[in-house]
Design an enzyme around this catalytic site. Structure first.
Site, short mmCIF file in Angstrom:
data_model
loop_
_atom_site.label_atom_id
_atom_site.label_comp_id
_atom_site.label_asym_id
_atom_site.label_seq_id
_atom_site.Cartn_x
_atom_site.Cartn_y
_atom_site.Cartn_z
N TYR A 18 40.99 28.12 45.16
CA TYR A 18 41.76 29.21 45.29
C TYR A 18 42.66 27.11 45.75
CZ TYR A 18 41.98 33.75 45.40
OH TYR A 18 41.92 35.30 44.55
N ASN A 46 49.27 37.81 38.33
CA ASN A 46 49.17 37.59 37.45
C ASN A 46 49.19 38.62 36.28
OD1 ASN A 46 47.60 37.50 34.80
ND2 ASN A 46 45.55 36.56 35.75
N CYS A 54 41.63 36.36 36.61
CA CYS A 54 41.66 35.26 37.79
C CYS A 54 39.66 35.75 38.62
CB CYS A 54 42.93 36.28 38.29
SG CYS A 54 42.54 37.65 37.96
N HIS A 55 39.48 36.57 37.92
CA HIS A 55 38.43 37.24 38.49
C HIS A 55 37.64 35.17 38.91
CE1 HIS A 55 37.22 36.91 34.46
NE2 HIS A 55 35.94 36.50 34.77
N GLU A 81 29.36 36.75 33.10
CA GLU A 81 29.04 35.55 32.88
C GLU A 81 28.14 34.59 33.00
OE1 GLU A 81 32.84 34.06 33.53
OE2 GLU A 81 34.22 35.91 32.65
#
Length: 100
Positions: A18, A46, A54-55, A81
């Site tokens: 952030y 979002n 946003c993850h 991922e």
């Protein structure tokens, strides 16, 4: 919108904090700084979390802050991922929640 633009730029398999987003937005806006909490508020609103990932946003200390789909889903998405999860952890208190 600037925060959401940055969300769209986070590469697959990577994450950002952030605070990193706050610094980037502050530069774009010509400000000395921006609050990480303000970024969290924008991330939390979002409306399309699959498109704007946003993850991939975590706390500065590696905390896996809130996700509307649940922390377990956030973890699964990051693992899917291929993110190195070793520096990341689930906080003991609630935090920013990202819409799904």
């Amino acid at each position: 919108m600037a925060v959401w633009d940055i969300l769209c730029e986070i590469p697959y398999g990577e994450y950002i904090t952030y605070g990193d987003i706050a610094k980037a937005v502050a530069v774009q806006m010509g400000k000395a700084s921006m609050s990480s909490q303000a970024v969290g508020g924008a991330v939390g609103h979002n409306p399309i979390s699959i498109i704007m990932p946003c993850h991939r946003v975590v706390g500065a200390n590696g905390s896996l802050t809130g996700y509307a789909g649940g922390i377990n889903k956030k973890i699964k998405l990051l693992e899917h991922e291929g993110v190195d999860m070793s520096p990341l952890f689930v906080p003991t208190k609630g935090a920013v929640v990202c819409s799904s």
